[in-house]
Design a protein around this motif. Structure first.
Motif, PDB file in Angstrom:
ATOM      1  N   LYS A   9      20.130  11.515 -11.820  1.00  0.00           N
ATOM      2  CA  LYS A   9      20.104  12.713 -11.375  1.00  0.00           C
ATOM      3  C   LYS A   9      20.629  13.477 -12.441  1.00  0.00           C
ATOM      4  N   TYR A  10      22.061  13.451 -12.919  1.00  0.00           N
ATOM      5  CA  TYR A  10      22.856  14.405 -13.255  1.00  0.00           C
ATOM      6  C   TYR A  10      22.980  13.729 -14.906  1.00  0.00           C
ATOM      7  N   MET A  11      22.613  12.590 -15.063  1.00  0.00           N
ATOM      8  CA  MET A  11      22.260  12.573 -17.004  1.00  0.00           C
ATOM      9  C   MET A  11      20.636  12.891 -17.109  1.00  0.00           C
ATOM     10  N   ARG A  12      19.763  12.954 -16.423  1.00  0.00           N
ATOM     11  CA  ARG A  12      18.717  13.399 -16.765  1.00  0.00           C
ATOM     12  C   ARG A  12      18.044  14.486 -17.107  1.00  0.00           C
ATOM     13  N   GLN A  13      19.103  15.418 -16.483  1.00  0.00           N
ATOM     14  CA  GLN A  13      19.357  17.076 -16.989  1.00  0.00           C
ATOM     15  C   GLN A  13      20.239  16.664 -18.370  1.00  0.00           C
ATOM     16  N   VAL A  14      21.211  15.855 -18.777  1.00  0.00           N
ATOM     17  CA  VAL A  14      21.918  16.292 -19.733  1.00  0.00           C
ATOM     18  C   VAL A  14      21.027  14.916 -21.411  1.00  0.00           C
ATOM     19  N   PHE A  15      20.045  14.432 -20.698  1.00  0.00           N
ATOM     20  CA  PHE A  15      19.826  13.676 -21.771  1.00  0.00           C
ATOM     21  C   PHE A  15      18.311  14.629 -22.222  1.00  0.00           C
ATOM     22  N   SER A  16      18.252  15.610 -21.095  1.00  0.00           N
ATOM     23  CA  SER A  16      16.575  16.699 -21.358  1.00  0.00           C
ATOM     24  C   SER A  16      17.130  17.498 -22.641  1.00  0.00           C
ATOM     25  N   ALA A  17      18.434  17.764 -22.191  1.00  0.00           N
ATOM     26  CA  ALA A  17      19.083  18.937 -23.054  1.00  0.00           C
ATOM     27  C   ALA A  17      19.660  17.984 -24.376  1.00  0.00           C
ATOM     28  N   ILE A  18      19.790  17.400 -24.501  1.00  0.00           N
ATOM     29  CA  ILE A  18      20.590  16.502 -25.882  1.00  0.00           C
ATOM     30  C   ILE A  18      18.965  16.271 -26.668  1.00  0.00           C
ATOM     31  N   GLN A  19      18.140  15.785 -26.386  1.00  0.00           N
ATOM     32  CA  GLN A  19      16.659  15.874 -26.995  1.00  0.00           C
ATOM     33  C   GLN A  19      16.149  17.227 -27.466  1.00  0.00           C
ATOM     34  N   TYR A  20      16.100  17.962 -26.586  1.00  0.00           N
ATOM     35  CA  TYR A  20      15.693  19.105 -26.747  1.00  0.00           C
ATOM     36  C   TYR A  20      16.268  19.242 -28.522  1.00  0.00           C
ATOM     37  N   CYS A  21      17.821  19.358 -27.768  1.00  0.00           N
ATOM     38  CA  CYS A  21      18.587  19.696 -28.973  1.00  0.00           C
ATOM     39  C   CYS A  21      18.160  18.871 -30.526  1.00  0.00           C
ATOM     40  N   HIS A  22      18.056  17.763 -30.512  1.00  0.00           N
ATOM     41  CA  HIS A  22      17.712  16.705 -31.881  1.00  0.00           C
ATOM     42  C   HIS A  22      15.967  16.804 -32.330  1.00  0.00           C
ATOM     43  N   GLN A  23      15.483  17.686 -31.555  1.00  0.00           N
ATOM     44  CA  GLN A  23      13.465  18.212 -31.756  1.00  0.00           C
ATOM     45  C   GLN A  23      13.944  19.611 -32.177  1.00  0.00           C
ATOM     46  N   LYS A  24      15.123  20.180 -32.649  1.00  0.00           N
ATOM     47  CA  LYS A  24      15.454  21.110 -33.095  1.00  0.00           C
ATOM     48  C   LYS A  24      16.235  20.558 -34.498  1.00  0.00           C
ATOM     49  N   ASN A  25      16.231  19.748 -34.541  1.00  0.00           N
ATOM     50  CA  ASN A  25      17.084  19.204 -35.226  1.00  0.00           C
ATOM     51  C   ASN A  25      19.119  19.754 -34.969  1.00  0.00           C
ATOM     52  N   ILE A  26      19.278  19.892 -33.798  1.00  0.00           N
ATOM     53  CA  ILE A  26      20.634  20.147 -33.656  1.00  0.00           C
ATOM     54  C   ILE A  26      21.394  18.921 -33.297  1.00  0.00           C
ATOM     55  N   VAL A  27      22.477  18.902 -33.887  1.00  0.00           N
ATOM     56  CA  VAL A  27      22.921  17.919 -33.290  1.00  0.00           C
ATOM     57  C   VAL A  27      24.375  18.734 -32.336  1.00  0.00           C
ATOM     58  N   HIS A  28      25.052  17.867 -31.366  1.00  0.00           N
ATOM     59  CA  HIS A  28      26.075  18.245 -30.358  1.00  0.00           C
ATOM     60  C   HIS A  28      27.428  18.105 -31.344  1.00  0.00           C
ATOM     61  N   ARG A  29      27.175  16.838 -30.779  1.00  0.00           N
ATOM     62  CA  ARG A  29      29.049  16.064 -32.043  1.00  0.00           C
ATOM     63  C   ARG A  29      30.224  16.544 -31.338  1.00  0.00           C
ATOM     64  N   ASP A  30      29.474  16.827 -29.800  1.00  0.00           N
ATOM     65  CA  ASP A  30      30.939  16.946 -29.112  1.00  0.00           C
ATOM     66  C   ASP A  30      30.214  16.967 -27.670  1.00  0.00           C
ATOM     67  N   LEU A  31      30.589  16.047 -27.046  1.00  0.00           N
ATOM     68  CA  LEU A  31      29.818  15.652 -26.018  1.00  0.00           C
ATOM     69  C   LEU A  31      31.135  15.272 -25.523  1.00  0.00           C
ATOM     70  N   LYS A  32      31.027  16.105 -24.057  1.00  0.00           N
ATOM     71  CA  LYS A  32      32.127  15.522 -22.885  1.00  0.00           C
ATOM     72  C   LYS A  32      32.177  15.417 -21.434  1.00  0.00           C
ATOM     73  N   PRO A  33      32.572  15.159 -20.371  1.00  0.00           N
ATOM     74  CA  PRO A  33      32.388  15.222 -19.078  1.00  0.00           C
ATOM     75  C   PRO A  33      32.356  16.872 -18.951  1.00  0.00           C
ATOM     76  N   GLU A  34      33.957  17.434 -19.857  1.00  0.00           N
ATOM     77  CA  GLU A  34      34.492  18.570 -19.796  1.00  0.00           C
ATOM     78  C   GLU A  34      33.231  19.937 -20.665  1.00  0.00           C
ATOM     79  N   ASN A  35      32.537  19.657 -21.043  1.00  0.00           N
ATOM     80  CA  ASN A  35      31.111  20.406 -22.169  1.00  0.00           C
ATOM     81  C   ASN A  35      29.986  20.546 -20.814  1.00  0.00           C
ATOM     82  N   ILE A  36      30.325  19.359 -19.444  1.00  0.00           N
ATOM     83  CA  ILE A  36      28.829  19.918 -18.956  1.00  0.00           C
ATOM     84  C   ILE A  36      29.458  20.586 -17.577  1.00  0.00           C
TER      85      ILE A  36
END
Length: 548
Positions: A221-248
């Protein structure tokens, strides 16, 4: 649950590396990524005339001006300016609210006027921690008494102000239930202030430690939310590049709290995404996939996926992608979950799955989704009417800036339930499925879905964005109160003279230009004394279909 410590080492190529960074993102400073960035810069420099419509302020652009003068000058321009090499053409584009204007998320981020001071609007409550580029404080908005988070950056400590401002520009364009929302931007000659919503539920791993019945379904359930957020970013040509547990973070302490991805300080916005395919394919985006795979492993196993006899060996295992698959907990883990991890933590980016493929993986999709609690909401949304785009922009501003999270929490869940493919927007088909689940017959559901797109899609994207949905739903559920509207009036009345002018609204909405016809349409509806400005009573009249 533990994670690796922040230590620096010299690798076999003589390069200093951060152990934790290398585990979370093995390509953070790789030659492949650098090659892609260099190629992007070459592409940009090759164009003598580029028009960028989404950047509205560059704050500091001229070495001949002092920092404070440069900041004031840019704010006063009220326009977008893109500068290129000497001799190149400079073009200006003003955003305009009109009958054809597309409302964008960055319009809902308030930028202060030159004379406004941060501490005139906020009280500092306490320090929360250290973030990318600066310190983060818990602050209280003096007008609304809402708690928010503020990143405060000492300007002289910033090596590259352009990079800091790029983070704010990226955040301003994002509109997703699982991405932290930036609310206001302040700046003076000494500091930058970036104000965002406050996620008081704490970090993901810290929260998990307190859950007595934590299990794989919760992890999915938690990872589904994270995946959704990053999928959205990628569709807007945005790469986060610093994903880690502290940033969620969790946005509240509620057991069903929403997750938010934060800290886009290392992210990149690809202006021309074509080079990604031509030069390095999709691997650049897939650094986020690796990071999400590592986070998923930690959530399920309780420790990082790479563990050697020494830190140097751990670093080598991370570079080789050799996961620890011998632990008892790994052996007990669901086979589908292990399959997903093994497809995400792959050394060769070209063999690594995409974020969309990760979201669509059976282990993520098979978790039970929440049912829509209020079917009447879906039916009643078809009665919503924005009336005009300026009014819609005001309603969206109120829903983002002034409505308590508690009022919209269930609406968040409804949006995510309707958003079946997790891309952060609602299509006609997704709305129709929501209608059908509310026992509306197919023909009527199709007509209602068409009507919803027409009324809710005020930015004319062909889909319903997150804030478009939330603001319309708040109106239909009569959760935008008289107090909300009066607080909005006080925020819009920048000079405190008791009326709102056209120029004040333009300043509130990020320096856009409201064309005369759009303003006249508003005045005809509610400017009773015909003085060309809006008093509080007239402003309330503008939003009269909300229960007062």
């Amino acid at each position: 649950m533990g994670c690796c410590s922040c230590k620096l080492y010299t690798d076999d190529k003589g390069k200093i590396v951060n152990l934790k960074q290398a585990i979370m993102n093995p390509y953070y400073e790789s030659d492949e990524v650098q090659e892609g960035l260099e190629f992007e810069n070459q592409q940009l420099n090759a164009n003598s005339k580029i028009i960028i419509q989404d950047k509205e302020t560059s704050f500091i652009k001229s070495n001949s001006l002092s920092k404070e003068q440069g900041y004031s000058k840019d704010l006063e321009q009220q326009q977008v300016q893109t500068k290129h090499k000497e001799g190149d053409t400079v073009e200006f584009i003003k955003k305009t609210i009109s009958g054809t204007m597309k409302l964008t998320p960055e319009m809902l981020v308030r930028k202060q006027c030159i004379t406004e001071k941060f501490l005139a609007h906020y009280e500092i409550v306490k320090k929360l921690g250290q973030g990318g580029f600066g310190e983060v404080y818990l602050v209280k908005h003096l007008t609304t008494e809402h708690l928010r988070a503020a990143k405060v950056v000492l300007r002289k400590t910033v090596n590259c102000e352009e990079k800091l401002l790029e983070e704010t520009e990226i955040l301003r364009t994002l509109d997703h239930p699982n991405i932290v929302k930036v609310l206001e931007i302040f700046a003076d000659f000494k500091y930058y202030y970036i104000v965002t919503e406050y996620c008081q539920g704490g970090e993901l791993l810290e929260r998990i430690k307190t859950i007595t019945n934590y299990n794989e379904n919760l992890a999915a359930k938690y990872m589904r939310q994270v995946f959704s957020a990053i999928q959205y970013c990628h569709q807007k040509n945005i790469v986060h590049r610093d994903l880690k547990p502290e940033n969620i973070l969790f946005d509240s302490r509620d057991p069903d709290a929403n997750l938010k991805v934060i800290d886009f300080g290392a992210s990149e916005k690809m202006i021309d995404s074509s080079f990604l395919t031509k030069k390095i394919g999709t691997p650049y985006y897939k650094v986020d996939v690796w990071s999400c795979g590592v986070i998923l492993y930690i959530l399920l196993i309780g420790r990082p996926p790479f563990k050697g006899g020494s830190d140097i060996e751990t670093l080598r295992l991370a570079r080789q992608g050799k996961l620890n698959t011998n632990s008892e907990r790994w052996l007990r883990t669901n086979e589908q979950a292990k399959d997903l991890i093994m497809k995400m933590i792959v050394v060769d980016p070209k063999s690594r799955i995409s974020m969309q493929e990760a979201f669509n993986h059976p282990w993520i999709q098979n978790i039970q989704q929440n049912e829509i609690e209020d079917m009447n909401l879906i039916k009643n949304l078809s009665q919503f009417s924005a009336q005009n785009k300026l009014r819609a922009a005001i309603l969206q501003f109120i829903s983002v800036q002034l409505v308590n999270k508690e009022e919209s929490q269930k609406l968040f869940q409804t949006f995510k339930t309707l958003d079946q493919n997790g891309d952060g927007v609602l299509t006609k088909d997704e709305l129709m499925k929501g209608m059908l689940s509310a026992d509306i017959d197919h023909l009527k559901a199709e007509i209602m879905a068409d009507g919803l797109i027409q009324e809710l899609d005020v930015n004319e994207s062909g889909k319903v964005d997150f804030t478009e949905f939330i603001s319309a739903a708040l109106v239909q559920q009569q959760k935008i109160t008289v107090n909300n509207i009066k607080l909005a009036f006080r925020m819009f009345d920048l000079d405190g003279n008791g009326v709102i002018s056209k120029s004040e609204l333009e300043s509130i909405f990020g320096g856009i230009e409201i064309d005369n016809q759009a303003w006249e349409d508003i005045l005809q509806k509610c400017d009773f004394n015909q003085d060309g400005v809006l008093e509080e009573e007239e402003f309330l009249k503008l939003l009269e279909n909300i229960q007062l």
